[in-house]
Design a protein around this motif. Structure first.
Motif, PDB file in Angstrom:
ATOM      1  N   LYS A  96       0.855  -1.193   0.000  1.00 29.04           N
ATOM      2  CA  LYS A  96       0.000   0.000   0.000  1.00 29.04           C
ATOM      3  C   LYS A  96       0.888   1.239   0.000  1.00 29.04           C
ATOM      4  N   LYS A  97       0.274   2.390  -0.218  1.00 28.10           N
ATOM      5  CA  LYS A  97       1.031   3.645  -0.253  1.00 28.10           C
ATOM      6  C   LYS A  97       1.681   3.948   1.086  1.00 28.10           C
ATOM      7  N   GLY A  98       2.840   4.602   1.019  1.00 30.32           N
ATOM      8  CA  GLY A  98       3.526   5.027   2.229  1.00 30.32           C
ATOM      9  C   GLY A  98       4.012   6.469   2.112  1.00 30.32           C
ATOM     10  N   LEU A  99       4.105   7.115   3.259  1.00 31.08           N
ATOM     11  CA  LEU A  99       4.695   8.451   3.331  1.00 31.08           C
ATOM     12  C   LEU A  99       6.179   8.271   3.635  1.00 31.08           C
ATOM     13  N   PHE A 100       7.040   8.817   2.762  1.00 29.23           N
ATOM     14  CA  PHE A 100       8.482   8.690   2.934  1.00 29.23           C
ATOM     15  C   PHE A 100       9.070   9.982   3.493  1.00 29.23           C
ATOM     16  N   VAL A 101       9.891   9.834   4.517  1.00 30.79           N
ATOM     17  CA  VAL A 101      10.619  10.960   5.104  1.00 30.79           C
ATOM     18  C   VAL A 101      12.096  10.620   5.005  1.00 30.79           C
ATOM     19  N   HIS A 102      12.877  11.453   4.315  1.00 28.73           N
ATOM     20  CA  HIS A 102      14.312  11.160   4.282  1.00 28.73           C
ATOM     21  C   HIS A 102      15.066  12.201   5.084  1.00 28.73           C
ATOM     22  N   VAL A 103      16.094  11.736   5.789  1.00 25.23           N
ATOM     23  CA  VAL A 103      16.830  12.610   6.710  1.00 25.23           C
ATOM     24  C   VAL A 103      18.327  12.619   6.402  1.00 25.23           C
ATOM     25  N   SER A 104      18.713  12.035   5.262  1.00 24.27           N
ATOM     26  CA  SER A 104      20.123  12.026   4.861  1.00 24.27           C
ATOM     27  C   SER A 104      20.449  13.289   4.070  1.00 24.27           C
ATOM     28  N   LYS A 105      21.745  13.587   3.950  1.00 25.79           N
ATOM     29  CA  LYS A 105      22.158  14.841   3.318  1.00 25.79           C
ATOM     30  C   LYS A 105      23.277  14.549   2.327  1.00 25.79           C
ATOM     31  N   GLY A 106      22.930  14.495   1.049  1.00 23.71           N
ATOM     32  CA  GLY A 106      23.936  14.222   0.033  1.00 23.71           C
ATOM     33  C   GLY A 106      23.358  14.326  -1.359  1.00 23.71           C
ATOM     34  N   ILE A 107      24.238  14.199  -2.337  1.00 20.60           N
ATOM     35  CA  ILE A 107      23.860  14.191  -3.755  1.00 20.60           C
ATOM     36  C   ILE A 107      24.596  13.013  -4.382  1.00 20.60           C
ATOM     37  N   GLU A 108      23.940  12.325  -5.275  1.00 18.00           N
ATOM     38  CA  GLU A 108      24.547  11.164  -5.918  1.00 18.00           C
ATOM     39  C   GLU A 108      25.499  11.603  -7.029  1.00 18.00           C
ATOM     40  N   PRO A 109      26.787  11.238  -6.952  1.00 23.66           N
ATOM     41  CA  PRO A 109      27.706  11.575  -8.043  1.00 23.66           C
ATOM     42  C   PRO A 109      27.242  10.955  -9.357  1.00 23.66           C
ATOM     43  N   ASP A 110      27.637  11.577 -10.440  1.00 21.92           N
ATOM     44  CA  ASP A 110      27.358  11.126 -11.811  1.00 21.92           C
ATOM     45  C   ASP A 110      25.903  11.364 -12.223  1.00 21.92           C
ATOM     46  N   SER A 111      24.935  10.792 -11.485  1.00 17.71           N
ATOM     47  CA  SER A 111      23.535  11.062 -11.838  1.00 17.71           C
ATOM     48  C   SER A 111      23.142  12.472 -11.404  1.00 17.71           C
ATOM     49  N   LEU A 112      23.809  12.989 -10.361  1.00 20.54           N
ATOM     50  CA  LEU A 112      23.574  14.318  -9.782  1.00 20.54           C
ATOM     51  C   LEU A 112      22.154  14.460  -9.257  1.00 20.54           C
ATOM     52  N   LYS A 113      21.597  13.360  -8.794  1.00 22.47           N
ATOM     53  CA  LYS A 113      20.242  13.370  -8.249  1.00 22.47           C
ATOM     54  C   LYS A 113      20.257  13.727  -6.761  1.00 22.47           C
ATOM     55  N   ARG A 114      19.254  14.514  -6.367  1.00 23.08           N
ATOM     56  CA  ARG A 114      19.004  14.725  -4.950  1.00 23.08           C
ATOM     57  C   ARG A 114      18.329  13.469  -4.382  1.00 23.08           C
ATOM     58  N   ILE A 115      18.325  13.336  -3.062  1.00 24.75           N
ATOM     59  CA  ILE A 115      17.826  12.097  -2.460  1.00 24.75           C
ATOM     60  C   ILE A 115      16.351  11.883  -2.748  1.00 24.75           C
TER      61      ILE A 115
END
Length: 339
Positions: A96-115
């Motif tokens: 079922k659907k879930g609410l996601f909370v992320h608490v990490s702090k970074g950016i993925e190298p190469d893809s340059l995606k935020r978390i």
């Protein structure tokens, strides 16, 4: 009362579980290690929070099926490099659907995606109620001592941000809301780079003048890139901007400052990581920020100097000398660029 699972039993995941358990929520903390789960169920997590007695209501498990089935609110407190893997593992078990909370702090190298972007790539939209970022000046060691702490819950969906605000907020843990997801994520990630740089100058023995300069000019770099990526300038004067920058650059609790300090004292990156024994997000984020600066054509001299130290073998003192010898500039140019 909400049913919540926190994924990741490091210092921050454990501290947030402490808050949630004290707030009366039905809390389960997942770790991939059975021995750590057993220890937490005996009310301690000595490797990450030495000397802290955890609440009786804080329960842990190493069973991922149990962790996912337990809740419809998932707090991701794993390192950036583990976000995709853990998200995929959760996705495979969701019904079922879930609410996601992320608490990490970074950016993925190469893809340059935020978390938040990484989570949305790994988990289908029909299983995501929303993704909320919880970020701000917050050391786990102080949270579990119930010292006053303020953070931001960021989401374009204000209803979801308000739900997370209600989830965590209590007498010592105050939560504000913000709709600038890009700004909050960029501020939280890039402050680790500046903390590494400040640690290096402290390790070199350069004193408070250098520290203040790196922090101030570092904030200008963060805001310059963030605004180019679509963030709101005022976000960087808030908790996830200057607030998080101050606490990460000035505290002995800061992993990134400690890592930089060891680099300034002459240790190489491998020696630092071995001695730390924990993830230093700023090292990986420096690579990503170096790539982002090139992609968005944003000048980030402190980031570039740190990249040279971490990945090109430049000595810290030589990198500082290079920074000090840069072309003359008007300080107000940065502020004008952000307007």
């Amino acid at each position: 009362m909400e049913k919540v699972t926190v994924f990741g039993a490091g210092s921050w995941g454990t501290a947030l579980s402490y808050v949630l358990a004290q707030n009366g929520h039905d809390l389960l903390l997942w770790t991939h290690r059975q021995d750590q789960s057993d220890e937490i169920n005996q009310h301690s997590n000595e490797r990450y929070l030495k000397g802290v007695r955890l609440p009786d209501s804080l329960k842990a498990t190493a069973n991922l099926d149990e962790a996912v089935a337990h809740a419809d609110i998932f707090v991701l407190a794993v390192p950036t490099k583990a976000i995709r893997e853990v998200s995929r593992d959760i996705r495979e078990r969701m019904t079922k659907k879930g609410l996601f909370v992320h608490v990490s702090k970074g950016i993925e190298p190469d893809s340059l995606k935020r978390i938040s972007e990484m989570i949305r790539e790994e988990i289908p939209a029909d299983l995501i109620e929303e993704v909320v970022i919880l970020s701000g000046p917050s050391h786990a060691e102080e949270v579990v001592q119930e010292h006053p702490t303020t953070v931001t819950a960021a989401c374009e969906n204000t209803q979801a941000a308000n739900r997370v605000q209600d989830l965590f907020m209590n007498s010592y843990f105050r939560v504000y809301t913000n709709t600038d997801v890009i700004g909050v994520e960029i501020g939280g990630a890039l402050k680790n780079i500046i903390a590494l740089a400040v640690g290096i100058t402290d390790g070199l023995g350069y004193g408070d003048n250098a520290k203040a300069a790196i922090m101030t000019r570092g904030l200008a770099e963060i805001a310059r890139l963030g605004v180019k990526m679509g963030a709101t300038p005022l976000t960087f004067s808030g908790l996830s901007g200057v607030g998080d920058l101050i606490v990460t650059c000035t505290s002995v609790h800061s992993r990134n400052w400690r890592a930089g300090n060891m680099l300034g004292k002459g240790k190489n990156v491998e020696e630092v990581l071995d001695e730390m024994g924990m993830v230093v997000e700023g090292i990986r984020t420096t690579k990503a920020a170096h790539q982002l600066a090139a992609e968005y054509k944003v000048p980030m001299p402190i980031t570039e100097a740190l990249y040279a130290v971490l990945f090109e073998g430049v000595k810290p003192e030589n990198a500082v000398e290079e920074l000090m010898g840069r072309m003359k500039k008007n300080e107000m140019e940065d502020l004008i660029d952000l307007l």
